[in-house]
Design an enzyme around this catalytic site. Sequence first.
Site, PDB file in Angstrom:
ATOM      1  N   HIS A 149       2.753   4.628  -3.052  1.00 34.98           N
ATOM      2  CA  HIS A 149       1.754   5.532  -2.465  1.00 34.98           C
ATOM      3  C   HIS A 149       1.511   6.722  -3.392  1.00 34.98           C
ATOM      4  CE1 HIS A 149       2.362   3.425   1.388  1.00 34.98           C
ATOM      5  NE2 HIS A 149       1.203   3.938   1.736  1.00 34.98           N
ATOM      6  N   LYS A 153       2.257  11.884  -0.542  1.00 38.47           N
ATOM      7  CA  LYS A 153       2.836  11.328   0.680  1.00 38.47           C
ATOM      8  C   LYS A 153       4.214  11.947   0.934  1.00 38.47           C
ATOM      9  CE  LYS A 153       3.672   7.048   3.183  1.00 38.47           C
ATOM     10  NZ  LYS A 153       3.077   7.583   4.408  1.00 38.47           N
TER      11      LYS A 153
END
Length: 260
Positions: A149, A153
């Site tokens: 990600h 995040k």
Amino acid sequence: MDNKIVVTGVKGRMGGTIACLVQEDPALELAGVVEKADRLHGLEKYNCPSAGDLSEILSRTGRCVVIDFTSPEASLDVAAACAANKASAVMGTTGFSSGQLEQLEKLAVETPLFWAPNMSVGINALLKILPDLLKLLGDKYDLELMDIHHKFKKDAPSGTALKLAQVLAAAKGLNLEDYGVFSRKGMIGERGAREIGVQTLRGGDVTGDHTVYFLGPGERIEVTHRAHSRETFAQGAIRAAKWIMGKKSGKLYTMTDLLT
Ligand code: NAD
């Protein structure tokens, strides 16, 4: 009419995407937006009421569905405000502790709540078919998962990686708490046959990639899902919001309820 949507965390990556898609949808009305009290500037562009307090918006909108992608603590407050104001909520926030999820389940008895750590149809289709693949392969294949990600995040591993790992652990008759391995370093010895490895990569602007590895004797299978944009999650949340309109409270609904 049952078409009013309130978006919380509207200055966030997901909240902003969802608010724009709601405004483009002729079947829906963006009835309010909510952000942290010190981040309210610039919300006039949505041409609807805005506030730092969800209850203030709910007292004005009447029946509506709140779409919430914020943080675990904020989402619990959202669920409580919805229960107090007879509103429904669709939540996509990840990183809940098991205690926080239990609190959500309790609030879902009072008001219709929906939570999915991944709103994409693709991931939810995978959640359904991966246990069958596991059964076909038998117990000689080691299971590892990886999520990649963007660098902003906050939770790790991703809620989706955890859900994939939980579903696969359950299909093996195992508890992820006992067999999940979330990091490896140093002289750790041979891999345990029942281990389920879950590894995390973070960086750049990756929307969200997940790979499940079935590592067997002489071969391996890699099943990868790549989200190309946040719109896939946002569209899933909007679909869930339309679905939950008119549903009764009683359980914490998930994508499985919507797709079956
Ligand atoms: P983000 O940090 O860009 O946005 C979060 C927003 O929530 C921010 O604008 C923040 O100010 C706001 N916020 C936080 N607390 C608040 C409060 N008390 N009141 C009002 N607003 C508040 O994060 P993001 O990338 O949009 O992701 C949000 C969450 O959604 C994360 O948990 C992420 O993992 C999850 N997520 C889920 C899916 C899915 O499909 N379920 C997809 C993407 C992201």
